[in-house]
Design a protein around this motif. Structure first.
Motif, PDB file in Angstrom:
ATOM      1  N   ILE A 283       0.850  -1.210   0.000  1.00 53.13           N
ATOM      2  CA  ILE A 283       0.000   0.000   0.000  1.00 53.13           C
ATOM      3  C   ILE A 283       0.880   1.253   0.000  1.00 53.13           C
ATOM      4  N   ALA A 284       1.925   1.241   0.849  1.00 51.66           N
ATOM      5  CA  ALA A 284       2.822   2.407   0.918  1.00 51.66           C
ATOM      6  C   ALA A 284       3.481   2.646  -0.439  1.00 51.66           C
ATOM      7  N   PHE A 285       3.915   1.558  -1.064  1.00 50.42           N
ATOM      8  CA  PHE A 285       4.594   1.729  -2.355  1.00 50.42           C
ATOM      9  C   PHE A 285       3.607   2.181  -3.433  1.00 50.42           C
ATOM     10  N   ALA A 286       2.461   1.520  -3.502  1.00 47.11           N
ATOM     11  CA  ALA A 286       1.502   1.800  -4.588  1.00 47.11           C
ATOM     12  C   ALA A 286       0.944   3.211  -4.495  1.00 47.11           C
ATOM     13  N   THR A 287       0.816   3.751  -3.287  1.00 45.53           N
ATOM     14  CA  THR A 287       0.282   5.115  -3.158  1.00 45.53           C
ATOM     15  C   THR A 287       1.391   6.167  -3.299  1.00 45.53           C
ATOM     16  N   GLY A 293       1.774  10.626 -14.154  1.00 47.06           N
ATOM     17  CA  GLY A 293       1.080  11.754 -13.534  1.00 47.06           C
ATOM     18  C   GLY A 293       0.250  11.417 -12.304  1.00 47.06           C
ATOM     19  N   GLY A 294       0.300  10.189 -11.833  1.00 48.19           N
ATOM     20  CA  GLY A 294      -0.461   9.857 -10.614  1.00 48.19           C
ATOM     21  C   GLY A 294       0.091   8.606  -9.969  1.00 48.19           C
ATOM     22  N   PRO A 295      -0.409   8.304  -8.772  1.00 46.83           N
ATOM     23  CA  PRO A 295       0.089   7.092  -8.083  1.00 46.83           C
ATOM     24  C   PRO A 295      -0.333   5.824  -8.837  1.00 46.83           C
ATOM     25  N   ILE A 296       0.521   4.817  -8.813  1.00 46.28           N
ATOM     26  CA  ILE A 296       0.164   3.577  -9.530  1.00 46.28           C
ATOM     27  C   ILE A 296      -1.065   2.902  -8.907  1.00 46.28           C
ATOM     28  N   SER A 297      -1.380   3.264  -7.655  1.00 46.07           N
ATOM     29  CA  SER A 297      -2.572   2.673  -7.012  1.00 46.07           C
ATOM     30  C   SER A 297      -3.853   3.094  -7.721  1.00 46.07           C
ATOM     31  N   SER A 298      -3.782   4.150  -8.551  1.00 44.94           N
ATOM     32  CA  SER A 298      -4.993   4.578  -9.269  1.00 44.94           C
ATOM     33  C   SER A 298      -5.317   3.627 -10.420  1.00 44.94           C
ATOM     34  N   HIS A 299      -4.355   2.763 -10.756  1.00 46.48           N
ATOM     35  CA  HIS A 299      -4.635   1.758 -11.787  1.00 46.48           C
ATOM     36  C   HIS A 299      -5.350   0.566 -11.142  1.00 46.48           C
TER      37      HIS A 299
END
Ligand SMILES: Cc1cc2nc3c(=O)[nH]c(=O)nc-3n(C[C@H](O)[C@H](O)[C@H](O)COP(=O)(O)OP(=O)(O)OC[C@H]3O[C@@H](n4cnc5c(N)ncnc54)[C@H](O)[C@@H]3O)c2cc1C
Length: 400
Positions: A283-287, A293-299
């Protein structure tokens, strides 16, 4: 490990405590242990220790000083008599807070095998000689069943114990792939007094490591859990007195079975904790990691992998606590323990792959300490009875 099946109040209290443990992901016992482990264990050189297969001796002593090894044993043999829920929450917290999975595995392996065997089947003298120092972290033990020619077919061992006229035994044989086999002070050795008797001819012996004819193998390099000492134990004309027998002559297979059932129920509890750490890290890494242009967690692809980590962590956890509840209720645990092992092992491997994938190149490079979890998790397919053997147990219980 309090286990009084005749006391209904005790059973109800244990089941209630386990139900609380099962449903509370932030149980204070677990959180306390995780916080302590994070601050005191595996502080330095983890990647190098893994690379060099180096065991964390000082951390082992810290765990003993905190009384962790004592938790599996009852007060009448000098243990702390912790209830099952407290012990499991503590070990789960250890797995969450301590990043050295090999240290954690070495610990649960010793507690769930030899310490259980000694308490249940040992004499007061054997408790004083072996169990007390084990609980204090003062010595190491190799629990030796596997041989080059006897793995899953454990009772086909060829290590022999020849009874001598004066009541002593002469042991000859070779045990392979043993946790602490490279640095044991005492070997719990399964040997046959008569190969024709099959499982009924097997006896367990407690053999001091400094006895003439006992040899420790080299620390074997391995895929994962590299910080767990691991090797072979050889016995050449080793003479032990009759008092070295654990339990009764011929009861070795029964001892092995009883112990393995406990081991496979709970051996994954530190991995369950480690899976929560893996989730926190993912979670820490993905956010925090931004691409495009955005965090990979948005994928969705990344978010769904994180959700799978969460789901597998909780599934593995539920299976282990369910095995504990079956045991506390006095039920036959062979199905529950086999399922706990299969579920937790498979979840650990699948989640380690997803965690590596979420981290991209950082999941493949050793210094980020992500890929190690996959290598560590793979051992679970093999130890405490392979996953295939667990599936055989479940299939039999289903009437197949
Ligand atoms: C990290 C680690 C720690 C260990 N620690 C210890 C220890 O402390 N003490 C100890 O005694 N041993 C220990 N072992 C050894 C372990 O118990 C054995 O490796 C295990 O029992 C399997 O035996 P084997 O390796 O000889 O494989 P084999 O039994 O030869 O199996 C090879 C393959 O065939 C499959 N197979 C075999 N028989 C069957 C069957 N009947 N049905 C379906 N599939 C089958 C297996 O699942 C496996 O995939 C440890 C192993 C590891 C990896």
């Amino acid at each position: 490990m309090t286990d009084n099946h005749n006391d209904t109040t005790g059973i109800d209290a244990q089941l209630l405590a386990l139900a609380h443990a099962m449903t509370d992901l932030d149980h204070p016992v677990k959180v306390d242990m995780a916080t302590w482990a994070r601050e005191h264990l595996a502080q330095h050189d983890r990647v190098e220790a893994d690379h060099e297969s180096r065991f964390a001796e000082a951390d082992w002593q810290r765990l003993a000083d905190r009384g962790v090894m004592k938790m599996i044993n009852g007060v009448d043999v000098g243990g702390s008599g912790a209830d099952l829920a407290t012990m499991l929450l503590t070990l789960e917290g250890l797995g969450h807070g301590c990043r050295d999975n090999g240290l954690n595995y070495a610990l649960v392996s010793q507690m769930l095998s030899t310490q259980v065997a000694l308490e249940r089947f040992g004499t007061p003298d054997q408790h004083a000689q072996w169990l007390t120092p084990l609980m204090n972290g003062e010595l190491f033990v190799g629990f030796g069943m596997t041989e080059p020619g006897a793995g899953s077919d454990a009772y086909s061992i060829s290590t022999t114990a020849e009874p001598l006229p004066d009541g002593s035994y002469k042991i000859n044989g070779h045990k392979a792939y043993i946790t602490f086999g490279s640095r044991f002070d005492m070997a719990l050795v399964f040997a046959t007094t008569d190969p024709k008797l099959g499982r009924w001819g097997i006896t367990a012996f407690l053999v001091p490591g400094d006895t003439e004819g006992v040899e420790r193998g080299l620390n074997r390099a391995k895929m994962g859990m590299r910080t767990t000492p691991f090797g072979d134990m050889t016995f050449t004309n080793v003479i032990v007195p009759g008092s070295a027998v654990l339990g009764a002559p011929g009861s070795g297979a029964a001892i092995f079975n009883a112990v393995l059932e406990v081991e496979r129920s709970y051996v994954f509890i530190t991995q369950v904790g480690a899976m929560q750490r893996q989730l926190d890290d993912a979670i820490a890494f993905a956010t925090g990691r931004e691409q495009g242009g955005g965090p990979i967690s948005s994928h969705q692809a990344i978010a769904h992998r994180v959700v799978s980590l969460k789901e597998r962590h909780e599934t593995a956890r539920l299976f282990v606590y369910r095995a504990a509840m079956a045991s506390a209720a006095g039920n036959n645990v062979s199905m529950a323990s086999a399922l706990a092992k299969i579920a937790a092992c498979d979840a650990g491997i699948a989640s380690a792959i997803d965690a590596a994938s979420i981290h991209g190149a950082r999941g493949y490079v050793s210094e980020y300490e992500v890929e190690r979890d996959l290598r560590d998790a793979m051992g679970g397919l093999v130890y405490s009875g392979t996953s295939d053997i667990q599936r055989n147990i479940v299939a039999r219980q289903l009437g197949l």
